[in-house]
Design a protein around this motif. Sequence first.
Motif, mmCIF file in Angstrom:
data_model
loop_
_atom_site.group_PDB
_atom_site.id
_atom_site.type_symbol
_atom_site.label_atom_id
_atom_site.label_comp_id
_atom_site.label_asym_id
_atom_site.label_seq_id
_atom_site.Cartn_x
_atom_site.Cartn_y
_atom_site.Cartn_z
ATOM 1 N N ARG A 41 0.863 -1.185 0.000
ATOM 2 C CA ARG A 41 0.000 0.000 0.000
ATOM 3 C C ARG A 41 0.893 1.226 0.000
ATOM 4 N N ALA A 42 0.879 1.948 -1.112
ATOM 5 C CA ALA A 42 1.638 3.189 -1.213
ATOM 6 C C ALA A 42 0.881 4.293 -0.476
ATOM 7 N N PRO A 43 1.569 5.330 -0.061
ATOM 8 C CA PRO A 43 0.896 6.424 0.656
ATOM 9 C C PRO A 43 -0.266 6.987 -0.146
ATOM 10 N N GLY A 44 -1.439 7.032 0.461
ATOM 11 C CA GLY A 44 -2.604 7.600 -0.183
ATOM 12 C C GLY A 44 -3.244 6.744 -1.252
ATOM 13 N N LYS A 45 -2.790 5.496 -1.377
ATOM 14 C CA LYS A 45 -3.328 4.617 -2.421
ATOM 15 C C LYS A 45 -3.891 3.338 -1.816
ATOM 16 N N THR A 92 7.883 2.875 -2.501
ATOM 17 C CA THR A 92 7.633 3.202 -1.102
ATOM 18 C C THR A 92 6.231 2.799 -0.682
ATOM 19 N N GLY A 93 6.142 2.191 0.499
ATOM 20 C CA GLY A 93 4.841 1.795 1.015
ATOM 21 C C GLY A 93 4.972 0.766 2.115
ATOM 22 N N GLN A 117 7.309 -1.448 6.727
ATOM 23 C CA GLN A 117 7.445 -0.220 5.950
ATOM 24 C C GLN A 117 8.712 -0.249 5.102
ATOM 25 N N THR A 119 10.770 2.393 2.591
ATOM 26 C CA THR A 119 10.876 3.778 2.113
ATOM 27 C C THR A 119 12.077 3.891 1.197
#
Length: 122
Positions: A41-45, A92-93, A117, A119
């Motif tokens: 899961r990528a940030p905001g996705k 990243t995710g 995580q 990054t």
Amino acid sequence: EVQLVESGGGLVQPGGSLRLACAASGSGFTFGSVAMSWLRRAPGKGLEWISAINRDGSTEYSDSVKGRFTISRDNAKNTLYLQMNSLKPDDTGVYYCGRSRTANYRGSIAQRGQGTQVTVSS
């Protein structure tokens, strides 16, 4: 109860590598008998499936990671791995491992771990 515990995440520079692991344990679960997957899961996705390994050892990859990531499993150790090379910032995710109820991956998973995580940044 089946437990899936991911490890190996961290901060890496673009172009670098990481190796993730997922340790499986619990009663009523034979690790080597089912397909296992990696998702992220990528940030905001939303959650994205990226790779699976079937009971017979055959593998599948999403286009986004094909040629850069390698999934493998050690049934004697009840452990799933993901070797990630040529990492990009878009990788990243939070990375999760997931187990299927069937020998081959069929587009869904029954359970996933808590995640680790990753990054990718300079």
